[in-house]
Design a protein around this motif. Sequence first.
Motif, PDB file in Angstrom:
ATOM      1  N   SER A   1     -69.515  61.699  70.707  1.00 27.08           N
ATOM      2  CA  SER A   1     -70.265  62.635  69.856  1.00 27.08           C
ATOM      3  C   SER A   1     -69.388  63.439  68.894  1.00 27.08           C
ATOM      4  O   SER A   1     -69.204  64.637  69.036  1.00 27.08           O
ATOM      5  CB  SER A   1     -71.103  63.580  70.721  1.00 27.08           C
ATOM      6  OG  SER A   1     -70.312  64.273  71.636  1.00 27.08           O
ATOM      7  N   GLY A   2     -68.825  62.729  67.964  1.00 26.06           N
ATOM      8  CA  GLY A   2     -68.083  63.411  66.906  1.00 26.06           C
ATOM      9  C   GLY A   2     -66.602  63.558  67.156  1.00 26.06           C
ATOM     10  O   GLY A   2     -65.850  63.911  66.254  1.00 26.06           O
ATOM     11  N   SER A   3     -66.141  63.278  68.356  1.00 25.25           N
ATOM     12  CA  SER A   3     -64.712  63.346  68.652  1.00 25.25           C
ATOM     13  C   SER A   3     -64.192  61.950  68.978  1.00 25.25           C
ATOM     14  O   SER A   3     -64.942  61.095  69.463  1.00 25.25           O
ATOM     15  CB  SER A   3     -64.446  64.273  69.841  1.00 25.25           C
ATOM     16  OG  SER A   3     -64.804  65.592  69.508  1.00 25.25           O
ATOM     17  N   ALA A   4     -62.929  61.760  68.705  1.00 26.49           N
ATOM     18  CA  ALA A   4     -62.327  60.463  69.011  1.00 26.49           C
ATOM     19  C   ALA A   4     -60.962  60.684  69.645  1.00 26.49           C
ATOM     20  O   ALA A   4     -60.258  61.641  69.324  1.00 26.49           O
ATOM     21  CB  ALA A   4     -62.205  59.617  67.749  1.00 26.49           C
ATOM     22  N   PHE A   5     -60.618  59.785  70.525  1.00 31.57           N
ATOM     23  CA  PHE A   5     -59.366  59.846  71.265  1.00 31.57           C
ATOM     24  C   PHE A   5     -58.457  58.737  70.743  1.00 31.57           C
ATOM     25  O   PHE A   5     -58.764  57.558  70.869  1.00 31.57           O
ATOM     26  CB  PHE A   5     -59.676  59.655  72.760  1.00 31.57           C
ATOM     27  CG  PHE A   5     -58.491  59.738  73.667  1.00 31.57           C
ATOM     28  CD1 PHE A   5     -57.530  60.740  73.537  1.00 31.57           C
ATOM     29  CD2 PHE A   5     -58.343  58.826  74.705  1.00 31.57           C
ATOM     30  CE1 PHE A   5     -56.459  60.820  74.403  1.00 31.57           C
ATOM     31  CE2 PHE A   5     -57.269  58.902  75.578  1.00 31.57           C
ATOM     32  CZ  PHE A   5     -56.330  59.902  75.418  1.00 31.57           C
ATOM     33  N   PHE A   6     -57.369  59.149  70.117  1.00 35.85           N
ATOM     34  CA  PHE A   6     -56.447  58.170  69.514  1.00 35.85           C
ATOM     35  C   PHE A   6     -55.145  58.136  70.306  1.00 35.85           C
ATOM     36  O   PHE A   6     -54.725  59.148  70.885  1.00 35.85           O
ATOM     37  CB  PHE A   6     -56.135  58.546  68.072  1.00 35.85           C
ATOM     38  CG  PHE A   6     -57.330  58.540  67.176  1.00 35.85           C
ATOM     39  CD1 PHE A   6     -57.838  57.358  66.677  1.00 35.85           C
ATOM     40  CD2 PHE A   6     -57.957  59.733  66.836  1.00 35.85           C
ATOM     41  CE1 PHE A   6     -58.947  57.353  65.845  1.00 35.85           C
ATOM     42  CE2 PHE A   6     -59.065  59.747  66.002  1.00 35.85           C
ATOM     43  CZ  PHE A   6     -59.563  58.550  65.511  1.00 35.85           C
ATOM     44  N   ALA A   7     -54.511  56.994  70.267  1.00 38.98           N
ATOM     45  CA  ALA A   7     -53.224  56.851  70.958  1.00 38.98           C
ATOM     46  C   ALA A   7     -52.286  55.988  70.136  1.00 38.98           C
ATOM     47  O   ALA A   7     -52.720  55.085  69.422  1.00 38.98           O
ATOM     48  CB  ALA A   7     -53.437  56.219  72.337  1.00 38.98           C
ATOM     49  N   LYS A   8     -51.028  56.315  70.226  1.00 38.02           N
ATOM     50  CA  LYS A   8     -50.019  55.490  69.548  1.00 38.02           C
ATOM     51  C   LYS A   8     -48.808  55.333  70.463  1.00 38.02           C
ATOM     52  O   LYS A   8     -48.141  56.322  70.771  1.00 38.02           O
ATOM     53  CB  LYS A   8     -49.596  56.127  68.229  1.00 38.02           C
ATOM     54  CG  LYS A   8     -48.643  55.229  67.440  1.00 38.02           C
ATOM     55  CD  LYS A   8     -48.447  55.725  66.025  1.00 38.02           C
ATOM     56  CE  LYS A   8     -47.530  56.920  65.997  1.00 38.02           C
ATOM     57  NZ  LYS A   8     -47.155  57.298  64.631  1.00 38.02           N
ATOM     58  N   PRO A   9     -48.529  54.113  70.890  1.00 35.21           N
ATOM     59  CA  PRO A   9     -47.302  53.901  71.670  1.00 35.21           C
ATOM     60  C   PRO A   9     -46.080  54.009  70.762  1.00 35.21           C
ATOM     61  O   PRO A   9     -46.179  53.796  69.553  1.00 35.21           O
ATOM     62  CB  PRO A   9     -47.440  52.472  72.201  1.00 35.21           C
ATOM     63  CG  PRO A   9     -48.810  52.032  71.848  1.00 35.21           C
ATOM     64  CD  PRO A   9     -49.277  52.870  70.708  1.00 35.21           C
ATOM     65  N   SER A  10     -44.957  54.341  71.362  1.00 34.31           N
ATOM     66  CA  SER A  10     -43.706  54.331  70.620  1.00 34.31           C
ATOM     67  C   SER A  10     -43.496  52.955  69.997  1.00 34.31           C
ATOM     68  O   SER A  10     -43.934  51.938  70.545  1.00 34.31           O
ATOM     69  CB  SER A  10     -42.556  54.639  71.576  1.00 34.31           C
ATOM     70  OG  SER A  10     -41.333  54.273  71.005  1.00 34.31           O
ATOM     71  N   GLU A  11     -42.829  52.948  68.869  1.00 35.81           N
ATOM     72  CA  GLU A  11     -42.500  51.665  68.242  1.00 35.81           C
ATOM     73  C   GLU A  11     -41.751  50.771  69.230  1.00 35.81           C
ATOM     74  O   GLU A  11     -41.862  49.553  69.199  1.00 35.81           O
ATOM     75  CB  GLU A  11     -41.641  51.922  67.009  1.00 35.81           C
ATOM     76  CG  GLU A  11     -41.278  50.679  66.252  1.00 35.81           C
ATOM     77  CD  GLU A  11     -40.336  50.981  65.099  1.00 35.81           C
ATOM     78  OE1 GLU A  11     -40.124  50.095  64.282  1.00 35.81           O
ATOM     79  OE2 GLU A  11     -39.822  52.115  65.037  1.00 35.81           O
ATOM     80  N   PHE A  12     -40.983  51.392  70.085  1.00 40.79           N
ATOM     81  CA  PHE A  12     -40.242  50.661  71.103  1.00 40.79           C
ATOM     82  C   PHE A  12     -41.094  50.559  72.360  1.00 40.79           C
ATOM     83  O   PHE A  12     -41.263  51.534  73.076  1.00 40.79           O
ATOM     84  CB  PHE A  12     -38.946  51.390  71.464  1.00 40.79           C
ATOM     85  CG  PHE A  12     -37.981  51.504  70.335  1.00 40.79           C
ATOM     86  CD1 PHE A  12     -36.933  50.617  70.212  1.00 40.79           C
ATOM     87  CD2 PHE A  12     -38.117  52.507  69.400  1.00 40.79           C
ATOM     88  CE1 PHE A  12     -36.039  50.729  69.167  1.00 40.79           C
ATOM     89  CE2 PHE A  12     -37.226  52.620  68.359  1.00 40.79           C
ATOM     90  CZ  PHE A  12     -36.177  51.733  68.228  1.00 40.79           C
ATOM     91  N   ARG A  13     -41.642  49.402  72.601  1.00 38.66           N
ATOM     92  CA  ARG A  13     -42.325  49.209  73.878  1.00 38.66           C
ATOM     93  C   ARG A  13     -41.233  48.990  74.925  1.00 38.66           C
ATOM     94  O   ARG A  13     -40.216  48.373  74.649  1.00 38.66           O
ATOM     95  CB  ARG A  13     -43.236  47.992  73.847  1.00 38.66           C
ATOM     96  CG  ARG A  13     -44.146  47.931  72.671  1.00 38.66           C
ATOM     97  CD  ARG A  13     -45.220  49.022  72.729  1.00 38.66           C
ATOM     98  NE  ARG A  13     -46.346  48.628  71.925  1.00 38.66           N
ATOM     99  CZ  ARG A  13     -46.433  48.839  70.618  1.00 38.66           C
ATOM    100  NH1 ARG A  13     -45.477  49.475  69.994  1.00 38.66           N
ATOM    101  NH2 ARG A  13     -47.489  48.419  69.940  1.00 38.66           N
ATOM    102  N   ARG A  14     -41.469  49.459  76.107  1.00 36.21           N
ATOM    103  CA  ARG A  14     -40.439  49.233  77.113  1.00 36.21           C
ATOM    104  C   ARG A  14     -41.066  49.002  78.481  1.00 36.21           C
ATOM    105  O   ARG A  14     -41.936  49.743  78.909  1.00 36.21           O
ATOM    106  CB  ARG A  14     -39.475  50.405  77.185  1.00 36.21           C
ATOM    107  CG  ARG A  14     -38.331  50.148  78.157  1.00 36.21           C
ATOM    108  CD  ARG A  14     -37.139  50.966  77.857  1.00 36.21           C
ATOM    109  NE  ARG A  14     -37.240  52.306  78.382  1.00 36.21           N
ATOM    110  CZ  ARG A  14     -36.203  53.126  78.497  1.00 36.21           C
ATOM    111  NH1 ARG A  14     -35.018  52.728  78.092  1.00 36.21           N
ATOM    112  NH2 ARG A  14     -36.339  54.325  78.970  1.00 36.21           N
TER     113      ARG A  14
END
Lengths: 78, 221
Positions: free
Chosen positions: B188-201
Amino acid sequence: MKAVQALDVVIRQTESVLYVIAEYLNNGTAFPDVIKFDHQKPPVDPLQPELPPEESRRRLSVATTATPLGQGTTATPR
Amino acid sequence: MNQLQDSDDRLEAAKVDYDEFLVQLDRFLFSYIKRMWKGRDPNRADNYVVQLPSHKDNNIAGRPRVLVGRIVESLRSALDYAVFVLSERNGHRLNARHPKFVIVDDRDTFDHAAKVALKHLTQQERSFVERLQPYHGNVVLALIRDASNRTKHRRLLSMSHNTNLTLVLADAKDEHKYSGWWRVASDSGSAFFAKPSEFRRATMLNGYESSPGIGRRDPSN
């Protein structure tokens, strides 16, 4: 012994060894005294926290990557 | 004629598995993040709840782990086949005691193992293999040996992810500000965003005498 290698580096170094052997087999190129790998030291991620020494000794890095995060705002892994 | 065709085939198999591994690792991370999202707080409807995972939630099971096992097995086979080819080239018919690429931790053990495994190699060929040994600092071979031994004997690799993650709860209409991020959930109007580090480990935790390393794939390759 300290093992500090990412999996893609492991693959490349194996490839380097095989390349030297192939050159020896196919072209008679002598084996080098020292094998210099192109990717001996992977770059350091400044965001990664240091592990405690004890933990560090137990861990072996096997995989890192810089795959694109995808395109667009709703990008998700395939 | 490519005399190392068998080795090359296995090396190629390792690369293919590695590419899939990267995809599978991202899928694991996405699922890992998604599990954090709990939606609205039942007690305070204006708030959202994100539950941080426990340490054991970092453990990677299933396909990514299988792929890593296959990769190290393929690499070891590639090296073994190279010794096989060298032995045959030296005019020796090989029997059940197949030659193999020796990987050991000290010179004495190498000399002992080489009597059988590198029996048909010339002195310079044997010397080349010796110079690559882990006790000269080539930790890659030790990694391949230890991980492939574990997989070969049907013991699972223990793997854990430790990729840095950035999480944002934002107004859904600000989605354009998060280009390239993963949209994990919305409500309802909000969103949950995620971004992993460029370096996956991801790391293996099998009691090896080793420390973590990180790296990145060169996008030009």
